[in-house]
Scaffold this active site. Structure first.
Site, PDB file in Angstrom:
ATOM      1  N   HIS A   5      -9.541  -5.249  12.377  1.00  0.00           N
ATOM      2  CA  HIS A   5      -9.876  -5.469  10.969  1.00  0.00           C
ATOM      3  C   HIS A   5     -11.233  -6.163  10.935  1.00  0.00           C
ATOM      4  O   HIS A   5     -11.339  -7.356  11.220  1.00  0.00           O
ATOM      5  CB  HIS A   5      -8.804  -6.323  10.300  1.00  0.00           C
ATOM      6  CG  HIS A   5      -8.932  -6.402   8.816  1.00  0.00           C
ATOM      7  ND1 HIS A   5     -10.112  -6.137   8.136  1.00  0.00           N
ATOM      8  CD2 HIS A   5      -8.028  -6.729   7.841  1.00  0.00           C
ATOM      9  CE1 HIS A   5      -9.928  -6.285   6.842  1.00  0.00           C
ATOM     10  NE2 HIS A   5      -8.661  -6.630   6.640  1.00  0.00           N
ATOM     11  N   LYS A  57      -7.315   0.575  12.006  1.00  0.00           N
ATOM     12  CA  LYS A  57      -7.521  -0.822  12.400  1.00  0.00           C
ATOM     13  C   LYS A  57      -6.891  -1.179  13.737  1.00  0.00           C
ATOM     14  O   LYS A  57      -7.309  -2.135  14.388  1.00  0.00           O
ATOM     15  CB  LYS A  57      -7.004  -1.759  11.301  1.00  0.00           C
ATOM     16  CG  LYS A  57      -7.891  -1.816  10.067  1.00  0.00           C
ATOM     17  CD  LYS A  57      -7.376  -2.820   9.049  1.00  0.00           C
ATOM     18  CE  LYS A  57      -8.332  -2.998   7.879  1.00  0.00           C
ATOM     19  NZ  LYS A  57      -8.426  -1.804   7.020  1.00  0.00           N
ATOM     20  N   GLU A  84       0.835  -1.202   0.000  1.00  0.00           N
ATOM     21  CA  GLU A  84       0.000   0.000   0.000  1.00  0.00           C
ATOM     22  C   GLU A  84       0.870   1.251   0.000  1.00  0.00           C
ATOM     23  O   GLU A  84       0.553   2.239  -0.686  1.00  0.00           O
ATOM     24  CB  GLU A  84      -0.944   0.001   1.191  1.00  0.00           C
ATOM     25  CG  GLU A  84      -1.939   1.143   1.165  1.00  0.00           C
ATOM     26  CD  GLU A  84      -3.065   1.011   2.169  1.00  0.00           C
ATOM     27  OE1 GLU A  84      -4.048   1.768   2.059  1.00  0.00           O
ATOM     28  OE2 GLU A  84      -2.960   0.150   3.072  1.00  0.00           O
TER      29      GLU A  84
END
Length: 402
Positions: A331, A326, A305
């Protein structure tokens, strides 16, 4: 094309069982990750998660109908009610055939499946609950939302693992923008914190035994959560005409597939999706004031990412605030994008950027401004929400102040 706005938001998650409480927890950088409590947890090697504590569905829902609802559906219905109340709606305004619901989920009625397997295999029973199938169906939450609010337009569920709720919200946005609907309830719901659900995730060896540390050097995996986020999406002019308060405007959306590996992410695929969403919104990277990252806390996901953000933002990649929430709410798999969208709205409305908590040391492979450990005040006009799922399924939303 018509403009689409968010006029209501609702949530149930480990941080709080409503939106104001969730925003307060995010601004404070509070973590809801702790020891899990459910039958057979001692048989797991991973015993932490972001569990919704003190959940009393009978305080929110019709007791005579509770036997129809898996935990994920309960979360969705309560979040949906909060969203509708904030939007000032007791039912779909106007033609109910022009209103619908789309809810993302990866596990659907996973708790119901766990209970049924326990009854048949562990306890030797010959019967399961008569509503087992209606409770475990992935479309149960969307269907019950439509019944609760009399929505007779398009109603369906989306299952794209960790991108499910971003896909759901994006598809609802596209339907309204294209004139296929006037309003939608959209979001995600998940409840896989049970023995069977966590035992399956243990097998992937992506779970941390001690905490979530997105983008931090030495991070060792994700921590699972549960909950729901549901939003009221409307065509902008109709919302303004009825005097609705606009929380944010959805400007663009992009979804792509890596067509590569079933579990390993692709930096190229993520970058293509971020760039596509910005192009759809007519927004340049220079205009983005906040990126809500997928940021799972696994070594591969965070590294990919970060590379994708560098590919899209270029020299500005290390200046734009990027955070993963998160480490606070866990998550939440199919619901995670919907809960994270609340962080985007908070940044746009209040100028408060949620932090990446649990950040211990910079990783040279993740050279980003991750808003470490404490919230930051800054004006934000445009925010993006990233979701990159197992199966190589990517979904990115672009939002602006309403």
């Amino acid at each position: 094309m018509r403009r689409v706005v968010i006029t209501g938001a609702g949530t149930v998650n480990a941080l709080a069982q409503d939106v104001p409480g969730t925003w307060a927890a995010m601004a404070a950088g509070r973590s809801a990750i702790g020891a899990l409590e459910f039958p057979d947890v001692e048989r797991l090697s991973i015993r932490i998660g972001a569990q919704v504590r003190d959940w009393r569905p009978e305080d929110h829902l019709d007791r005579t109908r509770l036997s129809l609802y898996d935990r994920f559906t309960q979360f969705a219905l309560v979040a949906g009610a909060e969203a509708m109340a904030q939007a000032g709606l007791a039912a779909a305004p106007g033609d109910a055939t022009r209103w619908g619901a789309v809810i993302g989920t990866a596990g659907g009625g996973n708790g119901t499946v766990n209970e049924a397997f326990r009854a048949v295999f562990a306890e030797g029973r010959n019967r399961v609950h008569p509503f087992t199938v209606p409770r475990l169906m992935n479309n149960a939450a969307a269907s019950h939302l439509s019944m609760q609010w009399g929505l007779t337009g398009p109603v369906f569920s989306v299952a794209t693992a960790c991108s499910s709720s971003n896909h759901a919200i994006g598809l609802a946005f596209q339907m309204i923008r294209a004139g296929m609907a006037d309003g939608m309830l959209a979001g995600g719901a998940e409840a896989m914190l049970n023995f069977g659900g966590l035992k399956a995730w243990e097998g992937l060896r992506v779970m941390s035994p001690d905490g979530c540390h997105p983008f931090s050097l030495g991070r060792n995996g994700m921590v699972q959560g549960e909950g729901a986020g549901v939003f009221v999406l409307e065509e902008r002019e109709a919302a303004l005409a009825r005097g609705a308060m606009i929380l944010a405007e959805i400007r663009g959306f992009c979804m792509t597939s890596d067509a590569g590996d079933i579990v390993m992410p692709s930096a190229e695929g993520a970058a293509r999706t971020i760039g596509g969403a910005l192009a759809d919104a007519g927004v340049t990277p220079a205009e983005v004031g906040y990126v809500n990252a997928h940021g799972t806390g696994t070594a591969a996901n965070d590294r990919c990412e970060a590379a994708a953000i560098h590919a899209v933002f270029g020299a500005r990649a290390e200046q734009v605030p990027v955070s993963s929430t998160k480490a606070m709410h866990g998550h939440c798999i199919g619901a995670t994008g919907a809960i994270e969208l609340l962080a985007c709205i908070m940044a746009l409305r209040d100028g408060v950027i949620a932090p990446t908590i649990g950040y211990e040391a910079p990783d040279p492979d993740c050279r980003l401004d991750v808003v470490p450990n404490a919230a930051r005040r800054a004006p934000v006009e445009v925010a993006i929400s990233n979701a990159f799922a197992f199966g190589g399924l990517n979904a990115v939303l672009v939002l602006s102040a309403g």
